[in-house]
Design a protein around this motif. Structure first.
Motif, mmCIF file in Angstrom:
data_model
loop_
_atom_site.group_PDB
_atom_site.id
_atom_site.type_symbol
_atom_site.label_atom_id
_atom_site.label_comp_id
_atom_site.label_asym_id
_atom_site.label_seq_id
_atom_site.Cartn_x
_atom_site.Cartn_y
_atom_site.Cartn_z
ATOM 1 N N ILE A 294 0.858 -1.198 0.000
ATOM 2 C CA ILE A 294 0.000 0.000 0.000
ATOM 3 C C ILE A 294 0.891 1.243 0.000
ATOM 4 O O ILE A 294 0.640 2.207 -0.744
ATOM 5 C CB ILE A 294 -0.965 -0.021 1.203
ATOM 6 C CG1 ILE A 294 -1.945 -1.191 1.033
ATOM 7 C CG2 ILE A 294 -1.696 1.310 1.362
ATOM 8 C CD1 ILE A 294 -3.120 -1.207 1.962
ATOM 9 N N GLU A 295 1.933 1.225 0.800
ATOM 10 C CA GLU A 295 2.838 2.373 0.850
ATOM 11 C C GLU A 295 3.503 2.584 -0.515
ATOM 12 O O GLU A 295 3.622 3.706 -0.982
ATOM 13 C CB GLU A 295 3.916 2.194 1.946
ATOM 14 C CG GLU A 295 3.365 2.280 3.373
ATOM 15 C CD GLU A 295 2.413 3.474 3.577
ATOM 16 O OE1 GLU A 295 2.783 4.607 3.201
ATOM 17 O OE2 GLU A 295 1.282 3.278 4.088
ATOM 18 N N ARG A 296 3.918 1.491 -1.141
ATOM 19 C CA ARG A 296 4.550 1.605 -2.464
ATOM 20 C C ARG A 296 3.569 2.204 -3.478
ATOM 21 O O ARG A 296 3.941 3.049 -4.288
ATOM 22 C CB ARG A 296 4.999 0.223 -2.960
ATOM 23 C CG ARG A 296 6.295 -0.241 -2.339
ATOM 24 C CD ARG A 296 6.810 -1.477 -3.063
ATOM 25 N NE ARG A 296 7.092 -1.196 -4.467
ATOM 26 C CZ ARG A 296 7.316 -2.122 -5.391
ATOM 27 N NH1 ARG A 296 7.298 -3.396 -5.056
ATOM 28 N NH2 ARG A 296 7.586 -1.783 -6.627
ATOM 29 N N GLU A 347 -8.137 -8.157 3.849
ATOM 30 C CA GLU A 347 -7.484 -7.155 4.720
ATOM 31 C C GLU A 347 -6.951 -5.986 3.901
ATOM 32 O O GLU A 347 -7.078 -4.824 4.290
ATOM 33 C CB GLU A 347 -6.320 -7.813 5.473
ATOM 34 C CG GLU A 347 -6.771 -8.752 6.583
ATOM 35 C CD GLU A 347 -5.580 -9.360 7.295
ATOM 36 O OE1 GLU A 347 -4.806 -8.610 7.908
ATOM 37 O OE2 GLU A 347 -5.403 -10.593 7.186
ATOM 38 N N LEU A 348 -6.340 -6.319 2.779
ATOM 39 C CA LEU A 348 -5.787 -5.275 1.906
ATOM 40 C C LEU A 348 -6.900 -4.316 1.458
ATOM 41 O O LEU A 348 -6.747 -3.093 1.492
ATOM 42 C CB LEU A 348 -5.172 -5.962 0.686
ATOM 43 C CG LEU A 348 -4.378 -5.103 -0.267
ATOM 44 C CD1 LEU A 348 -2.953 -4.998 0.233
ATOM 45 C CD2 LEU A 348 -4.349 -5.701 -1.651
ATOM 46 N N ASP A 355 -7.912 4.411 3.538
ATOM 47 C CA ASP A 355 -6.707 5.228 3.398
ATOM 48 C C ASP A 355 -7.014 6.468 2.557
ATOM 49 O O ASP A 355 -7.634 6.355 1.492
ATOM 50 C CB ASP A 355 -5.636 4.363 2.715
ATOM 51 C CG ASP A 355 -4.279 5.036 2.689
ATOM 52 O OD1 ASP A 355 -3.356 4.486 3.302
ATOM 53 O OD2 ASP A 355 -4.155 6.108 2.046
ATOM 54 N N GLU A 356 -6.554 7.637 3.031
ATOM 55 C CA GLU A 356 -6.832 8.916 2.360
ATOM 56 C C GLU A 356 -6.472 8.897 0.871
ATOM 57 O O GLU A 356 -7.205 9.403 0.025
ATOM 58 C CB GLU A 356 -6.049 10.059 3.032
ATOM 59 C CG GLU A 356 -6.804 10.760 4.153
ATOM 60 C CD GLU A 356 -8.235 11.145 3.753
ATOM 61 O OE1 GLU A 356 -8.400 11.858 2.757
ATOM 62 O OE2 GLU A 356 -9.198 10.709 4.437
ATOM 63 N N TYR A 357 -5.300 8.301 0.554
ATOM 64 C CA TYR A 357 -4.832 8.276 -0.839
ATOM 65 C C TYR A 357 -5.897 7.653 -1.741
ATOM 66 O O TYR A 357 -6.252 8.191 -2.790
ATOM 67 C CB TYR A 357 -3.524 7.469 -0.932
ATOM 68 C CG TYR A 357 -3.005 7.283 -2.346
ATOM 69 C CD1 TYR A 357 -2.084 8.168 -2.900
ATOM 70 C CD2 TYR A 357 -3.438 6.214 -3.146
ATOM 71 C CE1 TYR A 357 -1.608 8.004 -4.196
ATOM 72 C CE2 TYR A 357 -2.979 6.037 -4.445
ATOM 73 C CZ TYR A 357 -2.063 6.929 -4.963
ATOM 74 O OH TYR A 357 -1.610 6.755 -6.240
ATOM 75 N N ASN A 362 -10.777 8.042 -5.365
ATOM 76 C CA ASN A 362 -11.907 7.128 -5.685
ATOM 77 C C ASN A 362 -11.417 5.780 -6.205
ATOM 78 O O ASN A 362 -11.890 5.281 -7.229
ATOM 79 C CB ASN A 362 -12.835 7.743 -6.734
ATOM 80 C CG ASN A 362 -13.570 8.936 -6.195
ATOM 81 O OD1 ASN A 362 -14.034 8.915 -5.048
ATOM 82 N ND2 ASN A 362 -13.648 9.990 -6.979
ATOM 83 N N LEU A 363 -10.447 5.205 -5.537
ATOM 84 C CA LEU A 363 -9.915 3.912 -5.993
ATOM 85 C C LEU A 363 -10.557 2.794 -5.189
ATOM 86 O O LEU A 363 -10.375 2.695 -3.978
ATOM 87 C CB LEU A 363 -8.384 3.885 -5.829
ATOM 88 C CG LEU A 363 -7.605 4.949 -6.619
ATOM 89 C CD1 LEU A 363 -6.133 4.973 -6.204
ATOM 90 C CD2 LEU A 363 -7.729 4.692 -8.110
ATOM 91 N N TYR A 364 -11.313 1.959 -5.873
ATOM 92 C CA TYR A 364 -12.024 0.828 -5.255
ATOM 93 C C TYR A 364 -11.565 -0.463 -5.923
ATOM 94 O O TYR A 364 -11.028 -0.430 -7.036
ATOM 95 C CB TYR A 364 -13.536 0.984 -5.467
ATOM 96 C CG TYR A 364 -14.126 2.148 -4.730
ATOM 97 C CD1 TYR A 364 -14.697 1.974 -3.465
ATOM 98 C CD2 TYR A 364 -14.110 3.422 -5.279
ATOM 99 C CE1 TYR A 364 -15.248 3.048 -2.783
ATOM 100 C CE2 TYR A 364 -14.656 4.507 -4.598
ATOM 101 C CZ TYR A 364 -15.219 4.308 -3.352
ATOM 102 O OH TYR A 364 -15.753 5.381 -2.683
#
Ligand SMILES: CC(C)(COP(=O)(O)OP(=O)(O)OC[C@H]1O[C@@H](n2cnc3c(N)ncnc32)[C@H](O)[C@@H]1OP(=O)(O)O)[C@@H](O)C(=O)NCCC(=O)NCCS
Length: 437
Positions: A294-296, A347-348, A355-357, A362-364
């Protein structure tokens, strides 16, 4: 067929102090478009829209999609009801003919699919020419293209013969897909059977063997029907637009669909289902630390994207993803399969959705996020996932090709461009050239 409404509205455009009035058209669900066909002739300007973010290329009566509301329907029927109540064969008929089949129409169509299920024995030798580990999508597109050589009889009058050509493609692509898997495994081919339904036949051709007869399982057949239905059509996506663009040059159905298969292959399109499984597998092998990914995905300096997330059109939940997530849980429970990748996926998804990003953009999860887990549970190998997507998308591609071919507004697809290269310059003879530096 392409029932657009020409409204009384006009779009007003002011260019170089002059006002132009452009017609506004509207679709049956109220979507509006400014018709710019005459813009260049009137003004000398073209419009610029790389990636076709905001450009309509046709009017279509096949699929309606509202990306803001998360709505999808085929020929006016909601995707949820079709996935719950129909087989893939019924939905293929619906997409390609515009209405749900009566019992009699369905049984005639199923008989046609049975009749066309074999592929020419000479075509089977093609499989031997591909090196081991050839990408199944490369095999599939080559085989589909070669169908024009084996079945040239109907190409001259495509609209008269479209039903037969469609049945031939739907049936043979299923056989080609299963045969390519058998070849890759070094196992004897299993021929199609007349007594099995479309999906059961496919599963039997994939998994039956002389030493381990395959028993058709209703749960698996139902899951496969659902997955194929959900992939049936998705209006002007990359592969469907490819089929239309190639077909617009009056290229035959088989060759146009072969081009669509190649477009679907890309990891940003149909190849995403395979990429999702590879990502989830990697996370699992590394001990389940999905937060690193997720960070990447959020790092602007890292090209990595969370595969199975985001969509060009959906800015909310992809309605297909909701159905697939539920089907995934049902299938794994019914088959009593425990898959750690499903836990990681869940979980992901939960972490990304809070997560704000991801919220801001609008990423689903999209259709590919959970489909691979079902395919894996029913025994389809990862490198066949995109082939499965192609099998599902086939009736949609056929419907679009047919609609495009019959469209009174049809023109060969030919976008324009703004040239930004060198201005005209004098030719340099070879002895005076400095070459490219
Ligand atoms: C599907 C996809 C190609 C749509 O692309 P698009 O409409 O051109 O969207 P954009 O590339 O303009 O993305 C908009 C923003 O969201 C980000 N974004 C989009 N998808 C993302 C993802 N999966 N992971 C992380 N960030 C993503 C982009 O980096 C961009 O951020 P920015 O505004 O800070 O630059 C894209 O979402 C993607 O690559 N998803 C992963 C592949 C996938 O699952 N494909 C299957 C589609 S069914």
């Amino acid at each position: 067929m392409t029932n657009r409404i020409i409204t009384d509205e006009k779009a007003e455009l002011i260019l170089d102090g002059k006002t132009y009035h452009l017609p506004v058209i509207m679709g049956t669900e109220g979507e509006k478009a400014i018709d710019i066909k005459s813009l260049r002739a009137q003004t000398g300007y073209i419009t610029m829209d790389s990636g076709f973010m905001n450009t309509g290329a046709c009017c279509s009566s096949i699929t309606f999609l509202d990306g803001e509301e998360g709505v999808l329907s085929y020929r006016g029927y909601g995707i949820e009801e079709l996935a719950e109540n129909c087989t893939f064969v019924e939905v293929s008929y619906l997409l390609d003919n515009g209405c749900l089949p009566s019992q009699e129409q369905l049984s005639n169509f199923s008989q046609m699919l049975g009749k066309y299920a074999m592929i020419h024995e000479d075509m089977i030798r093609f499989f031997d020419g591909f090196p081991p580990n050839s990408p199944p999508m490369a095999i599939l597109s080559s085989m589909v293209n070669s169908l024009c050589s084996f079945y040239p009889d109907m190409l001259d009058n495509p609209l008269e013969n479209i039903d037969k050509m469609a049945a031939r493609l739907l049936s043979k692509v299923r056989t080609i897909a299963a045969f390519s898997y058998k070849k890759s495994m070094g196992q004897p081919l299993v021929y199609p059977r007349h007594d099995l339904s479309y999906c059961a036949n496919f599963l039997n051709m994939m998994f039956d063997s002389p030493v381990k007869p395959y028993e058709v399982d209703d749960t698996v057949v139902k899951a496969l029907n659902k997955l194929l239905i959900l992939h049936g059509d998705h209006e002007q996506n990359c592969s469907t637009s490819t089929v239309r663009v190639v077909g617009s040059a009056r290229v035959n159905l088989y060759a146009s669909i072969s081009a669509g298969i190649n477009a679907l292959w890309g990891p940003l399109h149909g190849g995403a289902n395979q990429a999702v499984m590879e990502m989830l597998d990697k996370i699992h092998m590394e001990g389940g630390n999905f937060k690193k990914y997720i960070e990447r995905a959020k790092d602007p300096n890292d090209p990595f994207r969370l595969v199975g997330f985001g969509h060009r059109v959906y800015k909310t939940h992809d309605p297909r993803a909701r159905i697939i997530k539920k089907a995934c849980e049902d299938v794994l429970n019914a088959l009593n399969v425990k898959d750690p990748l499903l836990d990681i996926a869940r979980e992901l998804e939960a972490v990304a959705l809070s997560d704000e990003y991801f919220i801001e953009r609008n990423l689903y999860p999209n259709v590919d996020f959970y489909s691979g887990i079902i395919y894996r549970a029913i025994g389809i190998p990862t490198n066949m996932f995109t082939v499965m997507f192609a099998l599902g998308r086939l009736p949609g591609w056929i419907a679009h090709w047919k609609e495009m071919w019959d469209d009174p507004d049809w023109r060969i697809s030919r976008p324009r461009q703004i040239y930004v290269g060198h201005k005209r310059r004098p030719f340099v003879p070879i002895e005076r050239r400095t070459g490219c530096v």
